[in-house]
Design an enzyme around this catalytic site. Sequence first.
Site, PDB file in Angstrom:
ATOM      1  N   TRP A  63       0.897  -1.284  -0.023  1.00  0.00           N
ATOM      2  CA  TRP A  63       0.072  -0.132   0.136  1.00  0.00           C
ATOM      3  C   TRP A  63       0.909   1.093  -0.070  1.00  0.00           C
ATOM      4  CZ3 TRP A  63      -0.351   3.737   4.308  1.00  0.00           C
ATOM      5  CH2 TRP A  63      -1.291   4.712   3.786  1.00  0.00           C
ATOM      6  N   GLU A 107      -3.208  -2.809  -2.490  1.00  0.00           N
ATOM      7  CA  GLU A 107      -4.219  -2.158  -1.577  1.00  0.00           C
ATOM      8  C   GLU A 107      -4.424  -0.824  -2.324  1.00  0.00           C
ATOM      9  OE1 GLU A 107      -3.318  -1.382   2.406  1.00  0.00           O
ATOM     10  OE2 GLU A 107      -5.558  -1.477   3.029  1.00  0.00           O
ATOM     11  N   LYS A 166      -7.075   2.559  -2.180  1.00  0.00           N
ATOM     12  CA  LYS A 166      -7.661   3.664  -1.083  1.00  0.00           C
ATOM     13  C   LYS A 166      -8.502   4.794  -1.645  1.00  0.00           C
ATOM     14  CE  LYS A 166      -6.401   5.883   3.207  1.00  0.00           C
ATOM     15  NZ  LYS A 166      -5.496   5.842   4.242  1.00  0.00           N
ATOM     16  N   ASP A 192      -9.496  -2.968   1.707  1.00  0.00           N
ATOM     17  CA  ASP A 192      -9.677  -2.547   3.143  1.00  0.00           C
ATOM     18  C   ASP A 192     -11.025  -2.000   3.211  1.00  0.00           C
ATOM     19  OD1 ASP A 192      -9.483  -0.368   5.327  1.00  0.00           O
ATOM     20  OD2 ASP A 192      -7.459  -0.950   5.235  1.00  0.00           O
ATOM     21  N   HIS A 252     -11.603   1.969   2.955  1.00  0.00           N
ATOM     22  CA  HIS A 252     -10.977   2.341   1.780  1.00  0.00           C
ATOM     23  C   HIS A 252     -11.942   2.929   0.690  1.00  0.00           C
ATOM     24  CE1 HIS A 252      -6.470   1.530   2.758  1.00  0.00           C
ATOM     25  NE2 HIS A 252      -7.228   2.007   3.803  1.00  0.00           N
ATOM     26  N   HIS A 292      -8.520  -6.443   4.327  1.00  0.00           N
ATOM     27  CA  HIS A 292      -8.133  -5.835   5.653  1.00  0.00           C
ATOM     28  C   HIS A 292      -9.355  -5.107   6.580  1.00  0.00           C
ATOM     29  CE1 HIS A 292      -3.871  -4.073   5.063  1.00  0.00           C
ATOM     30  NE2 HIS A 292      -3.824  -5.339   5.062  1.00  0.00           N
ATOM     31  N   ASP A 339     -11.931   6.728   6.238  1.00  0.00           N
ATOM     32  CA  ASP A 339     -11.080   5.605   6.718  1.00  0.00           C
ATOM     33  C   ASP A 339     -10.264   5.934   8.129  1.00  0.00           C
ATOM     34  OD1 ASP A 339      -9.005   3.487   6.481  1.00  0.00           O
ATOM     35  OD2 ASP A 339      -7.653   4.927   5.911  1.00  0.00           O
ATOM     36  N   ASP A 387     -10.283   3.754  10.740  1.00  0.00           N
ATOM     37  CA  ASP A 387      -9.260   2.690  11.230  1.00  0.00           C
ATOM     38  C   ASP A 387      -9.938   2.464  12.776  1.00  0.00           C
ATOM     39  OD1 ASP A 387      -7.448   1.897   9.164  1.00  0.00           O
ATOM     40  OD2 ASP A 387      -7.019   4.285   9.372  1.00  0.00           O
ATOM     41  N   ASP A 437      -6.902  -4.561  10.343  1.00  0.00           N
ATOM     42  CA  ASP A 437      -6.083  -3.294  10.109  1.00  0.00           C
ATOM     43  C   ASP A 437      -6.795  -2.105  10.808  1.00  0.00           C
ATOM     44  OD1 ASP A 437      -4.455  -1.253   9.064  1.00  0.00           O
ATOM     45  OD2 ASP A 437      -5.175  -1.534   7.282  1.00  0.00           O
TER      46      ASP A 437
END
Length: 420
Positions: free
Chosen positions: A184, A225, A227, A261, A264, A288, A296, A298, A328
């Site tokens: 990524w 990956e 995003k 992800d 993302h 992810h 995003d 997380d 993640d």
Amino acid sequence: MYDVKKSYEAAKAFYAQYGIDTDAVIKAADAVPISMHCWQGDDVEGCEVKEEKSLSGGIQTTGNYPGKARNADELRSDIETAMRFIPGTLKLNLHASYAESDTFVDRNEIEPKHFEKWADWAVEKGIGLDFNPTYFSHPKSEHGTLSSADEDIRNFWIEHGIRCRRIGQYFYERTGMPCVINHWTSDGAKEVPVDTLAPRIRLKESYDRVFEATKDVKGVIDGIESKVFGIGVESYTTGSHEFCMGYVMKANKDHIIMTLDTGHYHPTEVVSAKLSSIFTFSKNVLLHVSRPVRWDSDHVVSFDDETRAIMNELVRMDKLKDTFIATDFFDASINRIAAWAIGLRNTRKAILAAMLQPVAQMKQLEKDGDVTGTLAFAEEFKAAPVSLVWDYYCETTGKGKGLEWLDDVRTYEKDVLSKR
Ligand code: RNT
Ligand code: ZN
């Protein structure tokens, strides 16, 4: 008094009505590997010898909860502690920035020996290792990495990618388990660039060079990956979804796969809706698992509709075995061991819940054109007694039913974390 065994027997009878064998499901859910990310333990700081540790590349941790790991030994101890509360098969997911050395080793110089302690640790624990090049949090990453217009910068990061794939092979050789590498880059721009094409062509060529130079590497799988945006790079992401999907499909190599992800995409887009399209063309996917809150962000994985929908999809397509599941997230505002425990337990619980459904029966109803029955079944299982099966599973595997783990985390906080 809550009797776990008795409650389990009741749940077992509930599921048996639909032909579901809970003992068999527990066994199967337990065997699904989840790659636990190391970076929750130190807010993505890493262990490199350098003067200032600061996170960059469009990702951010917020909060300053005390007790974060300050070095690799502390991090390993914290990971081991968290693992005491997480049932099921685990791997550990490392970033290149977790290299260990006495003196400064730059990203284009890392070697397997800088990860020897991690490998020793994994071998001792009998778990596999996954890996990530760290194309961020570095002075040379401020204006792009693999897609930089500066050839020297590009070469620096290509060398980093090459070294990471070799370290991946080392992990494979040490643990005997394939190493899943996630690539990524945070390359992008705050404003919409006039030339959006050239950086993407450079990114493609850089990935090509990384793979070409390491085509002898064995035991490594590479996720690419994408995003939608990052902080500071809001308008343009070189490695967009279309770019990464295009790269993977065109590469047409078994080891090059897509990483999805869950944080993302645009807020109304969901990964659960993308999986079957990708599996139409690819054998594997790297997931992810995270939780976006508006963006995003997380956040710690929740046992929410989308996480459950993803696992439902994987089970219904019979693609769990072809999906590399990795967590993640990074929350610096709560106890970090608890963050791991909650997020990893929720990921596993969503897998279990998805497997505790009469998929064959539901597929048959749908095939028969019985939309009413299909909907009735899907709804019925949303509130089925998953937690009673979960508690029994956690108790019998020694990981603590219910919230028992929380007391142990608090004890560790008092005895260890608070002294840092
Ligand atoms: C960032 C990506 C990436 C990182 C980790 C640390 O938005 O999700 O996977 O979170 O590599
Ligand atoms: Zn990710």
